[in-house]
Design a protein around this motif. Structure first.
Motif, PDB file in Angstrom:
ATOM      1  N   ALA A 335       0.838  -1.204   0.000  1.00 29.67           N
ATOM      2  CA  ALA A 335       0.000   0.000   0.000  1.00 29.67           C
ATOM      3  C   ALA A 335       0.867   1.246   0.000  1.00 29.67           C
ATOM      4  CB  ALA A 335      -0.918  -0.009   1.218  1.00 29.67           C
ATOM      5  N   ARG A 336       1.950   1.181   0.750  1.00 29.77           N
ATOM      6  CA  ARG A 336       2.835   2.347   0.818  1.00 29.77           C
ATOM      7  C   ARG A 336       3.456   2.635  -0.530  1.00 29.77           C
ATOM      8  NH1 ARG A 336       6.860   2.758   5.782  1.00 29.77           N
ATOM      9  NH2 ARG A 336       7.617   4.324   4.326  1.00 29.77           N
ATOM     10  N   ILE A 337       3.926   1.572  -1.191  1.00 31.58           N
ATOM     11  CA  ILE A 337       4.588   1.780  -2.475  1.00 31.58           C
ATOM     12  C   ILE A 337       3.606   2.313  -3.514  1.00 31.58           C
ATOM     13  CG2 ILE A 337       5.747   0.620  -4.404  1.00 31.58           C
ATOM     14  CD1 ILE A 337       6.854  -1.365  -2.287  1.00 31.58           C
ATOM     15  N   LEU A 338       2.413   1.715  -3.547  1.00 32.66           N
ATOM     16  CA  LEU A 338       1.495   2.040  -4.631  1.00 32.66           C
ATOM     17  C   LEU A 338       0.642   3.285  -4.378  1.00 32.66           C
ATOM     18  CD1 LEU A 338       0.361  -1.560  -5.545  1.00 32.66           C
ATOM     19  CD2 LEU A 338       1.856  -0.065  -6.862  1.00 32.66           C
ATOM     20  N   VAL A 339       0.243   3.500  -3.149  1.00 31.97           N
ATOM     21  CA  VAL A 339      -0.697   4.603  -2.900  1.00 31.97           C
ATOM     22  C   VAL A 339      -0.201   5.603  -1.861  1.00 31.97           C
ATOM     23  CG1 VAL A 339      -3.003   5.191  -2.069  1.00 31.97           C
ATOM     24  CG2 VAL A 339      -2.694   3.241  -3.586  1.00 31.97           C
TER      25      VAL A 339
END
Lengths: 652, 272
Positions: A335-339
Motif C-alpha cells: 500500500a505504501r509503495i502504490l498509494v
C-alpha cells in the motif's frame, strides 16, 4: 541540544546573535518569489534585522513603544518582529485580513507609534482610519507596488529604512538597548481573537516565550534541521511560537509561501518536517484528494480505495508501535509503495516527522486518514494566554478524542464546575491595560482559567475537552446542553462547513448549517444539479435531503450518550450565506460567535422554534473593503428524525 | 468638441506626454460597407484612451487599424511622429504594440507560464540551433526572459496558476493571462479589446485595478475598447465615442458624458 543553549538566553535578539554565529551559513529563511525560492542564511538575516533595527532608531523609536506589524507571512515581517525587540519596543502582529475597524481598534488600544505594513492593501487600511489614530506617526511598507504616488512624509519603504539605518543608525545605542533586555521584558503582544468580546492584548514576556520554546522543542526533539512552512496568520500565537520562537531557539528554517493561493504547491516543494495546521486545512486537503480520486480512472480509483483500506487498518498501529502480523505488514508495504507514499508526496507531507493540529476538534475519520498514511499527526490544546501549550499528545499515545497530557512544566487542575485550569512558565503576564480581565482570568497563584469544561481520563491521564464552560448550559428540562459537542459531530461531514446549535433553556435543540461549497458544489456537478449561486445551492431540495440525513445520523449517535441525548436536533435550516469573520459572525481564527449569530439571525432562530416550514429573511453583508450589501432569501426549515432518549434519563 | 492639444497633467498627477499615435482621416471599407468614416484622433504617451460606442460602431475595426491588421483605404496612421507604412503583424509587435483579443486567443493546451513566455518571442534572438543545444546565449536569454515573465506573473497575481494549462482556467483568469502575455512583450502601446467583457463585478474590479497599475507602474500607453460605461468613465483619461463608423465625441469622460450626441446614441433619443 547544543551546548550554547544551556547558558541562559534572555531574549530573542540574543538567540538570533547566537544563530548567526553558530549556524552562520545555514539557511534560516526562504521565500518563494518570482517563481524561485529565495533564501537567507542566519548571518544574512541577522544583518537585515540589524539594519532595520537601526532604521527604527532613526525614526525615533523609544523603548516601550508599540510597533504593529500587518501583512502576509514574509521573512521581512518576521525580521521586523526581532528588529522591534532589538530596539526595546514591543511588536504587535495584527491579522492581515482584518477589516479597517478591527485594525483601528488594536492600533488605538496599544497606542502604536509605528506600523510595518506588508503592501498597499494594508497601507490603505491604515490610511483609511488614520484620522482617528493620532498615535500613528510613521508607516513602513515592504512591497511598494502602487504606493509610488502616495505622500511619503509619514511613509517609508522597508528597504529605504534599512538603508537609512545602515548609514545613520546609532549602533552603540542599539547595543545598549539590546543588552538592557531581560527575561521579564515584554517579548510580544498578541490580540486574542475575541470569541465573545473586543479583542484583548495578551502580553507575553521573554521568559514565557523562551521557556515555552525550550520545553516544546525538547518534547518533540526538534533540531536545527527542521523545515516549516509559515502560512498561518502572524498575529496568531501558534505562528509566533513556531516561526519565531522555536525557529530561533533551534535554528531551523522558516519557509514562506509565494501567496496564500500557492500554499499547497509550495508545501509540496518544501516538504516540511514539522507541520502545523488547523483541522480546516487537513479537511480541505482530504476533500480535494477525494474529489480528484472521483475523477480518476476506474483502476486507479479501485486501487486507491483498496490500499487506503489496508492503510487505515494497519497504518495507525504501525505508527504507535503495536504488534502487526507479517501478512498485514506485507500488505501495508505494498500500500505504501502504490498509494500511500505517492499521495503523501502530492500532499507535501512526505517528510513530516511531527505534525500538530489544534484550534478546533478534529473529526475521527479525518484524523485517522492522516494517521493511516503514516503521518505522525498529533493534537495539542492551548491558548494565547498559555503561550500555546497546555496539553499535547506524546508520540505513540495519539487519539482523536483527547488532547493529550500536560505539556512539560504545565500543571492542570479541574475545578468543581468542570472548568480546566492550568499553571505554567508560559502563563501570560497580563492583558494590556485591562487589570480587571487579568484578575478574572489569572489568580494570584498563577492559575489560569481556560473557559473550557473538560475532564482527565483516569486510565490514560489524557485531558478531554467537552465544550466552552459558558456554552455548556441547561435545557428547559434540566438536561445538559453542550452545543459544541453536537456541532463538531455535524462538522465532521465533509459537506457541512459550519454548524451552530441552539437550545439553552429551550425544550429541544435546533441548528443552523453552512454547506461546504467545494464539496457540495462538486457533488452537484456530478449529479447534474444546476445552480447559479451559493444561496440557491444551499436551498436545493436534494441538498436539504442530504443535510437531513446527516442530522438524523448525528441524532442517532448522540442518543446513545445518556448525558447528552437531549441535545438531539429537532429542526434545522441551511443558511443562505457562509458565516464570515468580516460580518463578525466568526473570529479571525474561524470560531463561531454564538451570541452575535443568535442576535443577527434572531428571526431565523424564532422561526426554528415556531411551526412554519419556511421563512423569508434579509441579511446585511460586509465586503472586505468595508462596503455593505444586502442579501435576501427564502429559507426552508426541516425537521429531523429524533430518537427516543435512553430509558434511564427519561425515568428520572 | 474639445481636443486636447498640448501635454497635460491628469487629476492624479500623471504627466501625459506627446502624441504617440495619430490617426488622420481614416476611412476603412469592406466592399461597399464603410466601417470607419473619416475619423481622426490621437493617443498620447502615458494616457489611457478609450474607444466606446454601441455594437457595430466600428470599434474593433478601429483597433485593428491601429494594430496594423487592417490597412485603411484612406487616411494615414502616424506612429512616433512618422507616417506608418502597411505592416505585417510581427513588425507591429516589434514596434512595441501588443494587444489582447475580444475572444480570448491563447494556446489552450499550454501552461500559463508557456503562454506568457510566448509574449517574449520578440526579445529572443538566439537561433534554432543554439536553442536546441541549450547552451550559451539561448540559455542566458531564456533565463532573462523568464525573469521578466515572472515579474509580470507577480504583478498580475497569477502565481498560483503558473503551471496550470490555460484550458482549465475560468474565463476571467484567461483574460488576465492574455493581459500577462501582452505585458510580457513590454509594449509601449497596449491595445485591449473589451478586457472586461463577460466578467462579473469582482473580476471587473480586479481588471480595472490591473489596467491602472500597468499604466502607473510601467508608464504604458493604453488604448481600450469597452462596453461598460462605468468602467470606461472611471479608467480613462480621454474617450473617443463612435457610432455607425463616425466619431461623435472626443474628450475627457466628463465632456463626453455631457455631449448630447453621445447621450442620444447611447440612451436613445427621448420621445417626450
Amino acid at each position: 541540544m547544543t551546548k550554547s543553549q544551556s547558558t541562559q538566553v534572555v531574549s530573542l535578539p540574543q538567540l538570533l546573535a547566537r544563530n548567526a554565529k553558530q549556524f552562520r551559513d545555514k539557511t534560516a529563511y526562504r521565500e518563494k518569489e518570482f517563481g524561485i525560492w529565495q533564501s537567507w542564511t542566519w548571518a544574512e538575516a541577522a544583518e537585515e534585522i540589524e539594519a532595520l533595527a537601526l532604521g527604527f532608531l532613526t525614526l525615533g523609536a523609544t523603548p516601550g513603544d508599540y510597533i504593529a506589524i500587518i501583512g502576509r507571512n514574509r521573512p521581512a515581517l518576521y525580521w521586523a518582529i526581532v528588529a522591534i525587540e532589538k530596539v526595546g519596543c514591543v511588536p504587535v502582529p495584527l491579522y492581515q485580513d482584518a477589516v479597517a475597524d478591527e485594525v483601528a481598534y488594536a492600533l488605538k488600544h496599544c497606542g502604536a507609534r509605528f506600523v510595518v505594513a506588508g503592501d498597499q492593501e494594508q497601507v490603505d487600511k491604515i490610511m483609511d482610519v488614520r484620522d482617528e489614530l493620532s498615535n500613528i506617526e510613521h508607516i513602513v511598507y515592504h512591497d511598494g507596488r502602487g504606493l509610488r504616488k502616495y505622500d511619503h512624509t509619514d511613509l517609508t519603504s522597508y528597504a529605504d529604512l534599512q538603508a537609512k539605518g545602515r548609514a545613520e543608525g546609532d549602533a552603540a545605542e542599539l547595543k545598549r538597548r539590546e543588552d538592557a533586555l531581560d527575561l521579564d521584558s515584554t517579548c510580544v503582544m498578541l490580540y486574542t481573537s475575541g470569541t465573545t468580546s473586543k479583542p484583548k492584548g495578551v502580553v507575553l514576556s521573554n521568559r514565557n516565550v523562551i521557556e515555552t520554546a525550550k520545553n516544546s522543542s525538547a518534547f518533540d526533539n526538534l533540531t536545527e534541521n527542521e523545515d516549516i512552512l509559515a502560512y498561518l496568520p502572524m498575529a496568531w500565537v501558534g505562528d509566533f511560537i513556531f516561526s519565531i520562537a522555536q525557529s530561533l531557539w533551534n535554528g531551523f528554517c522558516v519557509n514562506c509561501p509565494e501567496s496564500a493561493e500557492t500554499m499547497q504547491s509550495d508545501l509540496r516543494e518544501i516538504g516540511p518536517s514539522y507541520f502545523f495546521a488547523p483541522p480546516a486545512v487537513f479537511e480541505r486537503q482530504l476533500t480535494q484528494v477525494m474529489i480528484r480520486m472521483e475523477d480518476a480512472g476506474k483502476l486507479k480509483r479501485k486501487m486507491f480505495h483498496h490500499f487506503m483500506g489496508v492503510a487505515q487498518r494497519v497504518g495507525p498501529k504501525v505508527l504507535d508501535g503495536e504488534k502487526v502480523s507479517p501478512l498485514a505488514r506485507l500488505n501495508y508495504a505494498l500500500a505504501r509503495i502504490l498509494v500511500v507514499e505517492p499521495l503523501k508526496d502530492t500532499l507535501g507531507m512526505r517528510r513530516i516527522r511531527v505534525g500538530y493540529t489544534a484550534g478546533e476538534a478534529i473529526g475521527p475519520e479525518l484524523f485517522n486518514f492522516y494517521r493511516s498514511l503514516g503521518i505522525n499527526l498529533k493534537q495539542l490544546y492551548g491558548q494565547t494566554e498559555a503561550t500555546v501549550y497546555i496539553t499535547q499528545q506524546p508520540n505513540g499515545e495519539v487519539r482523536s478524542d483527547t488532547v493529550g497530557v500536560p505539556s512539560p512544566g504545565v500543571e492542570l487542575r479541574i475545578d468543581d464546575s468542570g472548568e480546566v485550569f492550568y499553571r505554567s512558565p508560559g502563563v501570560f503576564v497580563e492583558y494590556f491595560n485591562n487589570p480587571k480581565s487579568t484578575a478574572d482570568t489569572k489568580d494570584k497563584d498563577g492559575w489560569v482559567a481556560t473557559g473550557d469544561a473538560g475532564f482527565i481520563e483516569e486510565k490514560s491521564g489524557h485531558l478531554r475537552i467537552i465544550d466552552r464552560v459558558k456554552d455548556v448550559g441547561k435545557m428547559a428540562n434540566g438536561a445538559l446542553f453542550a452545543p459544541k459537542y453536537v456541532e463538531n459531530k455535524l462538522k465532521f461531514y465533509p459537506d457541512v462547513l459550519e454548524a451552530v446549535v441552539f437550545g439553552a433553556g429551550e425544550e429541544n435543540c435546533t441548528a443552523f448549517l453552512n454547506i461546504d461549497l467545494t464539496a457540495v458544489g462538486n457533488w452537484a456537478e456530478r449529479n447534474n444539479i444546476a445552480y447559479s449561486s451559493y444561496q440557491e445551492l444551499s436551498q436545493h431540495p436534494q441538498v436539504l435531503d442530504m443535510m437531513e440525513q446527516h442530522v438524523a445520523e448525528v441524532n442517532a449517535s448522540i442518543a446513545e450518550d445518556e448525558m447528552l441525548a437531549s441535545c438531539q436536533i429537532h429542526r434545522f435550516l441551511v443558511l443562505h450565506k457562509e458565516l464570515d469573520a468580516d460580518d463578525g459572525e466568526m473570529t479571525r481564527t474561524k470560531k463561531v460567535r454564538r451570541g452575535v449569530i443568535a442576535e443577527k439571525f434572531n428571526d431565523l432562530v424564532t422561526a426554528l422554534y415556531g411551526t412554519e416550514n419556511s421563512i423569508y429573511t434579509e441579511t446585511e453583508v460586509t465586503y472586505e473593503d468595508g462596503r455593505k450589501g444586502k442579501i435576501s432569501a427564502q429559507l426552508e426549515i426541516r425537521s429531523a428524525s429524533v430518537n427516543p432518549i435512553a430509558q434511564k434519563v427519561a425515568a428520572e | 468638441m474639445t481636443q486636447v492639444l498640448e501635454s497635460y497633467q491628469t487629476e492624479d498627477g500623471r504627466t501625459i506626454g506627446d502624441v504617440v499615435l495619430d490617426l488622420k482621416n481614416i476611412t476603412l471599407r469592406f466592399g461597399g460597407v464603410e466601417a470607419i468614416k473619416n475619423i481622426s484622433f490621437n493617443i498620447r504617451q502615458g494616457e489611457i484612451r478609450a474607444i466606446i460606442g454601441p455594437n457595430g460602431a466600428g470599434k474593433s475595426s478601429m483597433l485593428n487599424v491601429i494594430s496594423g491588421f487592417y490597412t485603411p483605404q484612406e487616411g494615414e496612421v502616424w506612429f512616433n511622429g512618422k507616417p506608418r507604412a502597411p505592416l505585417r503583424p510581427y513588425q507591429v509587435a516589434r514596434q512595441g504594440i501588443a494587444r489582447t483579443f475580444q475572444n480570448i486567443a491563447l494556446f489552450e493546451g499550454m501552461s500559463v507560464l508557456d503562454n506568457v513566455m510566448t509574449g517574449r518571442l520578440n526579445h529572443m534572438k538566439s537561433g534554432m540551433l543554439s536553442q536546441a543545444i541549450w547552451k550559451g546565449k539561448a540559455e542566458r536569454e531564456e533565463i532573462e526572459n523568464r525573469e521578466r515573465v515572472e515579474h509580470v506573473i507577480d504583478f498580475l497575481e497569477i502565481q498560483s496558476i503558473r503551471k496550470t494549462p490555460v484550458g482549465r482556467l475560468p474565463y476571467g483568469l484567461k483574460k488576465r493571462v492574455e493581459l500577462a502575455r501582452a505585458l510580457a512583450a513590454e509594449p509601449n502601446l497596449l491595445l485591449l479589446d473589451e478586457p472586461m467583457a463577460g466578467m462579473n463585478v469582482e473580476e471587473k474590479e480586479d481588471m480595472s485595478r490591473f489596467i491602472l497599475d500597468v499604466n502607473d507602474e510601467f508608464g504604458t500607453t493604453i488604448a481600450l475598447i469597452e462596453h461598460d460605461m462605468g468602467v470606461v468613465m472611471d479608467l480613462s483619461d480621454r474617450v473617443v465615442v463612435m457610432d455607425y463608423g463616425r466619431k461623435i465625441g472626443d474628450g475627457t469622460p466628463d465632456e463626453v458624458r455631457s455631449n448630447q450626441d453621445v447621450i442620444d446614441a447611447y440612451l436613445g433619443v427621448s420621445n417626450d
